[in-house]
Enzyme design. Sequence first.
Site, PDB file in Angstrom:
ATOM      1  N   HIS A 178      27.031  19.462 -13.831  1.00  0.00           N
ATOM      2  CA  HIS A 178      26.771  20.877 -13.553  1.00  0.00           C
ATOM      3  C   HIS A 178      26.107  21.038 -12.187  1.00  0.00           C
ATOM      4  O   HIS A 178      25.537  20.092 -11.643  1.00  0.00           O
ATOM      5  CB  HIS A 178      25.847  21.494 -14.614  1.00  0.00           C
ATOM      6  CG  HIS A 178      26.478  21.640 -15.960  1.00  0.00           C
ATOM      7  ND1 HIS A 178      25.964  21.048 -17.096  1.00  0.00           N
ATOM      8  CD2 HIS A 178      27.592  22.308 -16.365  1.00  0.00           C
ATOM      9  CE1 HIS A 178      26.722  21.354 -18.134  1.00  0.00           C
ATOM     10  NE2 HIS A 178      27.720  22.113 -17.722  1.00  0.00           N
ATOM     11  N   CYS A 272      18.284  21.793 -18.395  1.00  0.00           N
ATOM     12  CA  CYS A 272      19.392  21.809 -19.356  1.00  0.00           C
ATOM     13  C   CYS A 272      18.952  22.186 -20.768  1.00  0.00           C
ATOM     14  O   CYS A 272      19.728  22.766 -21.521  1.00  0.00           O
ATOM     15  CB  CYS A 272      20.065  20.444 -19.400  1.00  0.00           C
ATOM     16  SG  CYS A 272      20.926  19.984 -17.889  1.00  0.00           S
TER      17      CYS A 272
END
Length: 282
Positions: A178, A272
Amino acid sequence: MSQKRHAKAHNEYDTLHEVLMCPPHEMRIKKPINEVQKSYEDENIDQEKAVQEHQFLTEMLQRHGVDVRLISPHPKLPEQVFTRDLGFAAENGMIVGRMKTDIRQPEIEECQKWLDENHIVYESISDGTLEGGDVLIDNDVMYIGDSSRTSEKAIKRLKKLYPEKTIMTIPFDEQYLHLDCIFNILSEGTALLYPDALADDLVRDICMRYRTITVTKEEQFTLGTNVLSIGERKVISLPENKQVNHDMREMGFEVIEVPFSEIIKSGGSFRCVTMPLRKYKS
């Protein structure tokens, strides 16, 4: 009838007031879905240690005034601890995304169920795929990772939802999972960056907008960029990332070191595992 609530966040660094997390009781590497997991597939994850790390982080956030909301872990969802991937909050509410891998898509349904039960308004993205780790907001600018996890269709949808924002699309190689694994905004005008993951023109553009702390290859692997800003220049970071922590302190940040070595084996760290619901100036 309970009153509907709206999530709210203007950027990555205002004070974190409320966050959604999920304990890692079911966390394990079943079938590796990223390069980090492949590295730890044989060793796998010590669930007891992962739960202890997550609990310590939860208590640390609570000590700093954060209302930690917990979603119950589902026995068939080993990645559910990474609540950030489910979407993001902006100033006009919550966006719930759509996961790239089938094994994770039921996490979206669990998240929607939790939001409904807690009367939090949200909008779901049905065009393409969108994972929250690919979205960074800095007031009137929204950075979106153009990766294997977030698709062009979803990016076009966000451009329609946020016409008042400057949307900056950042392509990068899928090995980095990501956008927040290579780029993160610490405060107004300061950011963490792993430049080797981006094209030279993008690196120049980011460096013109921010004072950047460069993350090494070794500390990128241990998710040196994936810190969590909780407001007032306080940042939660891994103790192992010594250079990143030193550089942040040199720039005037208070670095709160929290052990998280077990959970990062699955490919995610502090940003996260935290989905902000309310993040704004106190």
